[in-house]
Design a protein around this motif. Sequence first.
Motif, PDB file in Angstrom:
ATOM      1  N   ASN A  15      46.242  48.734  36.921  1.00 65.91           N
ATOM      2  CA  ASN A  15      45.645  47.683  36.100  1.00 65.91           C
ATOM      3  C   ASN A  15      46.705  46.960  35.291  1.00 65.91           C
ATOM      4  O   ASN A  15      46.661  45.740  35.138  1.00 65.91           O
ATOM      5  N   ASP A  75      38.495  44.275  43.552  1.00 60.50           N
ATOM      6  CA  ASP A  75      38.465  45.521  42.780  1.00 60.50           C
ATOM      7  C   ASP A  75      39.184  45.363  41.441  1.00 60.50           C
ATOM      8  O   ASP A  75      38.683  45.764  40.392  1.00 60.50           O
ATOM      9  N   ASP A 127      37.211  43.283  39.060  1.00 59.49           N
ATOM     10  CA  ASP A 127      36.155  44.030  38.361  1.00 59.49           C
ATOM     11  C   ASP A 127      36.724  44.900  37.249  1.00 59.49           C
ATOM     12  O   ASP A 127      36.125  45.010  36.182  1.00 59.49           O
ATOM     13  N   SER A 128      37.889  45.520  37.503  1.00 62.54           N
ATOM     14  CA  SER A 128      38.371  46.439  36.463  1.00 62.54           C
ATOM     15  C   SER A 128      39.014  45.695  35.295  1.00 62.54           C
ATOM     16  O   SER A 128      39.011  46.199  34.188  1.00 62.54           O
ATOM     17  N   ASN A 144      46.781  56.157  41.194  1.00 58.53           N
ATOM     18  CA  ASN A 144      45.681  56.789  41.933  1.00 58.53           C
ATOM     19  C   ASN A 144      46.097  57.971  42.802  1.00 58.53           C
ATOM     20  O   ASN A 144      45.342  58.423  43.657  1.00 58.53           O
TER      21      ASN A 144
END
Lengths: 226, 193
Positions: free
Chosen positions: A41, A97, A100-101, A163
């Motif tokens: 992020n 993705d 969205d984060s 991750n």
Amino acid sequence: MSDNKKSAMYDLTKGIIKENPTLVTLLGMCPTLAVTTQASNGIGMGLATTFVLVCSNVVLSALKKFIPSAVRLPSFIVIIASFVTLIEFLMKGYLPDLYDSLGLYLSLITVNCIILGRAEAFASKNTVFRSALDGIGMGLGFTLALFLMGSVREIMGAGTWMNIAIPAFSPMTIFIMPAGGFFVLGVIIALVNKLANKKPPQELGCHSCPNAAQCESYRKEKGECK
Amino acid sequence: MSSTLLVILLNAILCDNYVLSKFMGICPFLGVSKKLDSAAGMGAAVTFVMVCATLCTYPIYYGILVPMELTYMKTIAFILIIALFVQLIEMILKKKIPSLYNSLGVYLPLITTNCAVLGATILNIDSEFTFIESVVNALGGGLGFTLSLIIFSGVRSRVNSADIPETFKGIPATLIAASIVSVSFMGFSGMFS
């Protein structure tokens, strides 16, 4: 010529370490704290901000002669907001993705004080080329700081990095919660200043804030008015 | 109906505090929280602008942007409305209520670029609140902002007089104090739902 080259190089590199916008001049605190629960992020937010910063620096320095100083701030904001809308579209299309984060904080790049601060302090006074270099350097410095914050918080708080799970490590959830954000940033700023052998900053980056000239509390501290 | 409004209000003040759990408006939180009176003044100005901005942006979003399918323009439209509005309030206060201008006016120029105000207006749209819910949420957000600023100005005056390591003096110690205040607000999470 060589002097020119040196200063161009300086424009590019000063933002990365020496005048790092987040860790040294303390600008753009909100996204630094908000989106850094994961290292990825941090990179996404950093690169999105870099894009907006470079584009707005280029456009604003090209238009600096045409923008009357009375409506300077609103014009800056409109130009920046247009680029933010552009990056929102790009990210929604290609990286849903990440879109969205990051969520709301992507729109809030508009009011990121790094961008307004650089527009006011650098782009409105320098050539297009130098402003672009400055934008790239500052953007990369911001990305680096966010990546660092994100890595520390993700490893300590979730037990993963980019991750990838880290074996044999039990995470402390508090680090990915809001309280952990403040804590990690405080410690990193202290550490950076220790390593640079400097006194830690006593104030936020008010001197590069676009509102500094109007800000009563800042001028009071400077002793410019009573 | 009124109980949901109360839940939204309390949620916005305590659980989803703009500063301590959403990280919006960190600059004024760290910059203007040195003294109690300036903290209260900044808080009041932000609350006022937040509510007024929501009153303006909500009808514009649903009245103009949605029918014309221009919802992607909301960032640009909202920031312009806020900038315009702050300027307008400043002019009105200066002319009509100079006493209020003297206490609040100095903070007004800082509010245009305060991400809590833009954040609140966008959040109201994203959470699909009704008009009244949006206004209540903005009011709660502003009150929560004021509350955290006031609490933090007290914490900060203690931190400043404490004996802390040289490396941490200044902003690092302030951020760590903010972290502890944020922990105490975590206690409210999930209380009202």
